[in-house]
Structure formats: structure tokens, C-alpha cells
Write an enzyme that holds these catalytic residues in place. Structure first.
Site, PDB file in Angstrom:
ATOM      1  N   ASP A 131       0.887  -1.124   0.103  1.00  0.00           N
ATOM      2  CA  ASP A 131      -0.001  -0.194  -0.055  1.00  0.00           C
ATOM      3  C   ASP A 131       1.029   1.332   0.104  1.00  0.00           C
ATOM      4  O   ASP A 131       1.461   1.593   0.914  1.00  0.00           O
ATOM      5  CB  ASP A 131      -0.861  -0.182   1.191  1.00  0.00           C
ATOM      6  CG  ASP A 131      -1.665   1.436   1.427  1.00  0.00           C
ATOM      7  OD1 ASP A 131      -1.354   2.153   0.478  1.00  0.00           O
ATOM      8  OD2 ASP A 131      -2.564   1.325   2.484  1.00  0.00           O
ATOM      9  N   LYS A 158      -2.887  12.173  -3.189  1.00  0.00           N
ATOM     10  CA  LYS A 158      -1.900  12.292  -2.002  1.00  0.00           C
ATOM     11  C   LYS A 158      -0.521  12.997  -2.960  1.00  0.00           C
ATOM     12  O   LYS A 158       0.279  13.340  -1.954  1.00  0.00           O
ATOM     13  CB  LYS A 158      -1.710  11.151  -1.422  1.00  0.00           C
ATOM     14  CG  LYS A 158      -3.077  10.989  -0.258  1.00  0.00           C
ATOM     15  CD  LYS A 158      -2.670   9.859   0.339  1.00  0.00           C
ATOM     16  CE  LYS A 158      -4.156   8.786   0.927  1.00  0.00           C
ATOM     17  NZ  LYS A 158      -4.662   9.704   1.978  1.00  0.00           N
TER      18      LYS A 158
HETATM   19  N1  C6P Z   1      -5.358   8.093   4.070  1.00  0.00           N
HETATM   20  C1  C6P Z   1      -5.260   9.848   5.751  1.00  0.00           C
HETATM   21  O1  C6P Z   1      -5.570  10.875   6.308  1.00  0.00           O
HETATM   22  P1  C6P Z   1      -7.751   6.537  -0.614  1.00  0.00           P
HETATM   23  O2  C6P Z   1      -8.918   7.008   0.353  1.00  0.00           O
HETATM   24  O3  C6P Z   1      -8.431   5.214  -1.344  1.00  0.00           O
HETATM   25  O4  C6P Z   1      -7.323   7.490  -1.488  1.00  0.00           O
HETATM   26  O5  C6P Z   1      -6.621   6.118   0.301  1.00  0.00           O
HETATM   27  C2  C6P Z   1      -6.694   5.006   1.319  1.00  0.00           C
HETATM   28  C3  C6P Z   1      -5.509   4.972   2.119  1.00  0.00           C
HETATM   29  C4  C6P Z   1      -4.630   3.622   2.124  1.00  0.00           C
HETATM   30  N2  C6P Z   1      -3.541   3.316   2.468  1.00  0.00           N
HETATM   31  C5  C6P Z   1      -3.152   4.566   3.189  1.00  0.00           C
HETATM   32  C6  C6P Z   1      -1.613   4.236   3.728  1.00  0.00           C
HETATM   33  C7  C6P Z   1      -3.666   5.811   3.512  1.00  0.00           C
HETATM   34  O6  C6P Z   1      -3.048   6.926   3.864  1.00  0.00           O
HETATM   35  C8  C6P Z   1      -4.855   6.204   2.850  1.00  0.00           C
HETATM   36  C9  C6P Z   1      -5.699   7.237   2.977  1.00  0.00           C
HETATM   37  C10 C6P Z   1      -6.004   9.425   4.157  1.00  0.00           C
HETATM   38  O7  C6P Z   1      -4.265   9.234   6.201  1.00  0.00           O
HETATM   39  C11 C6P Z   1      -7.368   9.361   4.356  1.00  0.00           C
HETATM   40  S1  C6P Z   1      -7.822   8.294   5.506  1.00  0.00           S
END
Ligand code: C6P
Length: 418
Positions: A212, A238
Site C-alpha cells: 500500500d 496524495k
Molecule cells: N489516508 C489519511 O488521512 P484513498 O482514500 O483510497 O485515497 O486512500 C486510502 C489509504 C490507504 N492507505 C494509506 C496508507 C492511506 O494513507 C490512505 C488514505 C488518508 O491518512 C485518508 S483516510
């Protein structure tokens, strides 16, 4: 394609965060009459004008559905969409563009791997190994697939400082391990996991490794071939790109063998009521109209990043993290959560007697945006013995002055809350 020319060439290795800050229109905003101090890029990074312009240009000039039309605009949109795939390929050094699957985000990419690869290989008694610091998006898809297949989850514990030791990794991975799914970088603690060693240990027992890379791809230079993993997932938003776009990289032979995740659109070769057949990857995994302009926006974000000296950026973020860690503990009652040796620029903290949500609300009055809560990592909160933390995350546009503003706002918050 247009896009504001980003004047990065003059940087020459010297990192000038203020110059970058000017590339992000939103960072010039006032919040509650105060200059915005944005320290929540781990949740979602802000977008440079180059990304906003590339997307506007695409919508205004080169927009149509892709892989479906025999006319100029559709062909143009298709070639831009496929060029975006090539940009991503180069960025993570994948061997083939067909190994890049566009999804709507990392969560969908991880669900795809669990539902397609996981479901096709897992048998009762097999094990899926995770770490205790995973985001829910790298826990729940595996729980669902374990329930469906009779496989079991095993969890590598996290140490009090937020690190994951090689000993605990070694003792959790075993002969029944079929999949090891781990974060590259923790979204809560900033811990950089020893992914290269995890790959070695997992491959030694014949397991596949899913990384991930949501936070990892932002803070580390990623080369999927050098990493040696089997799957690498991340989100565009991100990485200074738009939301609604994510990436799953997987080895071509794995994608070839995996069944589709969703059906419909251009993921087929032929459709008959008796039986349908599938397109080759990546189309096999891109059911429905894909996120066309978000993919173009992601490519623009990668182009923007690619013009920055990555080593200088990593050094800049390291400097900010070190400065923040030193300064935060000067605020009475503030305790750092996550002090592992190898860390990216994400720092959780708590303040004695102040709930993280209250703290974040009070900080906001000073224009400071931090995230508070469990950060979609409830098992990690339990392991660390906290219910929530406040989290400051630092990106390419942050400066030491931003840390000073945070620290001053924390002093003020103490007076208000305690
Ligand atoms: N973390 C945070 O504030 P998505 O929502 O699909 O773009 O990403 C999910 C996700 C998966 N793995 C990690 C390590 C992450 O950091 C995140 C998203 C954000 O930490 C929103 S919860």
C-alpha cells in the site's frame, strides 16, 4: 496540453519551498482571516496550478470518452489517457505500461487485488499477513476475502515507537503465508517499513507481496522493479494530483492470470449470454468509463514532481520532520506518537488533557489545518493505547515557518483548552 510553466529549473538542487508554495493557488488563501498553514497533505495534498490547468485544458479542448470513438476528440482523449499511463509507468519504473491499472483510488486498487488475486489463490488455512499499522483500506478487503475463502489473517505487531521489527516480521510470515500486504509508509506515524526485507522474507515462502504505497509514493522514490514486490497501490490525490484516480501496478503475469474485478465497458473481448471473454490487461481491470481527466491530471502532477530534484525534496521533508519533532515537544504536555528511526514527514502527537478533535478545531482558528482522529487505523490506535491523535503532515510546499505557526498555535490552544 498547456499548463502553467513551473519555474523549477532554477532550483538546481537547492530546495525553495516558498517558490513551490506559490505554485499552489489555494495556499494563498486566508482561513478565519489567517494565512492558511496546510499540514494535512497525508489526507490529501493540494494541487499545483499545472495540474488544475492540465485538467481544465483537457475538459475545454480534448475531452471525449476513450477507447470508444473513431473521431478526432475521442482519439485525442485516448492518446492523452494512454500517455498518462506511460507517465505513471516511468514514474514507478514498471517494465510495461500494461502493468499500470487506473482505479478510482488506492482503496479500489487494494480491493481489486484482494477480490481478484486473493479470491483466486486463497484456500482454507492459508494466511494473509498484515501489520498492525495498516490503514483500514489495507485491512478490510483482506478480512472480506478471508471470510469468503476460509483463509486467516495474521498480524505483525508494531513496537511502542511505531516501528515494525524484522524479528516480528520473520516470526509472523510462515509456510502458510500466501499474501503479505503492508504499507510502505504509515499514514499515522510516518514509519517507513522495511519493505525490501519484507519482500525477501515473503518470497522465500512463496508468498506474494502487496504494498500500500499511498504515503510511500509521495515521500520515497519508488522503483517497483527494484523493490521486487508483486503489487503496488497508490492514490493520485496524495501525490499532488486530483482525486478520483488511483493506480495499481502489478506484474504482467499476475494480471494476465487474474480474473476481472468488475464487469462492463471495455473490459471484454466478446460478450455472449452463454459466456463472455476478457480484454487483455490493463483494460480487463478498467470496467466502465475510466477516470479520464483525473488520469491526465495525475500525469501532470507527476510531470510537476519530476521537475523537482527528488533527493532535495526528500531531504527537505526530512529537515521539516526533524525540526517539527524537536519543536513540538517544547510545548508543555505534548507527546509525540511515532518516533521510529526511519520516518517520512508525518507526525502524530497528543496533548495532555486536550482531545485531538478539540485541539484540531482550536488550531483551525489560527489557520492551521491538521487531521485529528483514528486516521482510519483503529487497530493501530488500540495497539498504541490511544483513541485518537492529532497529525501534522509536511509536503513539498511546507516550511519551517509553518512548523513555528503550528507550535505557536499549540501554545495558544493550551491556554484555551486547559
Ligand atoms: N489516508 C489519511 O488521512 P484513498 O482514500 O483510497 O485515497 O486512500 C486510502 C489509504 C490507504 N492507505 C494509506 C496508507 C492511506 O494513507 C490512505 C488514505 C488518508 O491518512 C485518508 S483516510
Amino acid at each position: 496540453m498547456t499548463g502553467t510553466a513551473v519555474k523549477l529549473d532554477a532550483i538546481n538542487g537547492r530546495f525553495d519551498a516558498l517558490a513551490f508554495k506559490r505554485d499552489f493557488p489555494i495556499l494563498a488563501k486566508l482561513v478565519h482571516g489567517k494565512p492558511l498553514t496546510y499540514l494535512d497533505s497525508a489526507a490529501s495534498a493540494q494541487k499545483p496550478k499545472a495540474v488544475i490547468d492540465a485538467m481544465t485544458f483537457a475538459y475545454e479542448n480534448e475531452y471525449a470518452n476513450v477507447h470508444r470513438g473513431a473521431y478526432y476528440l475521442s482519439e485525442k482523449a485516448t492518446s492523452n489517457y494512454e500517455a498518462a499511463r506511460e507517465t505513471v509507468r516511468k514514474f514507478v519504473n514498471a517494465a510495461h505500461a500494461e502493468e499500470i491499472v487506473f482505479t478510482k483510488g488506492a482503496t479500489e486498487a487494494l480491493n481489486l487485488v484482494a477480490a481478484s488475486y486473493g479470491r483466486s489463490v486463497l484456500q482454507p488455512g492459508d494466511e494473509v499477513v498484515l501489520t498492525e499499522l495498516e490503514h483500514h483500506s489495507n485491512i478490510v478487503p483482506w478480512q472480506l476475502i478471508c471470510e469468503a475463502t476460509g483463509a486467516e489473517l495474521r498480524v505483525i505487531p508494531v513496537s511502542a515507537d511505531g516501528s515494525v521489527s524484522l524479528d516480528s516480521i520473520q516470526s509472523t510470515i510462515g509456510v502458510r503465508t500466501k499474501i503479505v500486504a503492508v504499507a510502505h509508509v504509515s499514514n499515522v506515524l510516518g514509519t517507513i517499513l522495511p519493505v525490501e526485507q519484507i519482500v525477501e522474507l515473503a518470497h522465500a515462502v512463496g508468498a506474494k507481496v502487496v504494498i500500500d504505497g499511498c504515503q510511500g509514493v509521495v515521500h520515497e522514490a519508488v522503483d517497483v522493479q527494484a523493490l521486487g514486490c508483486d503489487f503496488y497501490a497508490f492514490s493520485g490525490h496524495k501525490l499532488y494530483g486530483p482525486n478520483g484516480i488511483g493506480v495499481l501496478w502489478a506484474r504482467r503475469e499476475l494480471l494476465d492470470a487474474m480474473p476481472p474485478y468488475q464487469g462492463g465497458g471495455e473490459m471484454i473481448a466478446t460478450v455472449k449470454f452463454a459466456k463472455s471473454t476478457w480484454a487483455e490487461p490493463p483494460a480487463k481491470f478498467e470496467a466502465g468509463t475510466p477516470p479520464i481527466v483525473p488520469a491526465i491530471g495525475l500525469a501532470a502532477a507527476i510531470d510537476y514532481l519530476s521537475r523537482i530534484d527528488r533527493a532535495a525534496l526528500i531531504e527537505h521533508e526530512r529537515d521539516l520532520l526533524g525540526y517539527a519533532m524537536d519543536r513540538l515537544v517544547t510545548v508543555p504536555g505534548v507527546k509525540l506518537i511515532g518516533t521510529a528511526q526511519r520516518k517520512a514527514s508525518v507526525q502524530s502527537f497528543v496533548m495532555d488533557g486536550a482531545h485531538p478533535h478539540d485541539l484540531a478545531t482550536v488550531l483551525d482558528r489560527s489557520g492551521v489545518a491538521v487531521r485529528a482522529g483514528h486516521h482510519c487505523a483503529q487497530p493501530l490506535m488500540t495497539a498504541l493505547g490511544v483513541t485518537a491523535t492529532s497529525r501534522a503532515s509536511f509536503a513539498l510546499y511546507n516550511t519551517r515557518e509553518d512548523v513555528d505557526v503550528l507550535v505557536a498555535a499549540l501554545h495558544k490552544a493550551r491556554e484555551i483548552l486547559l
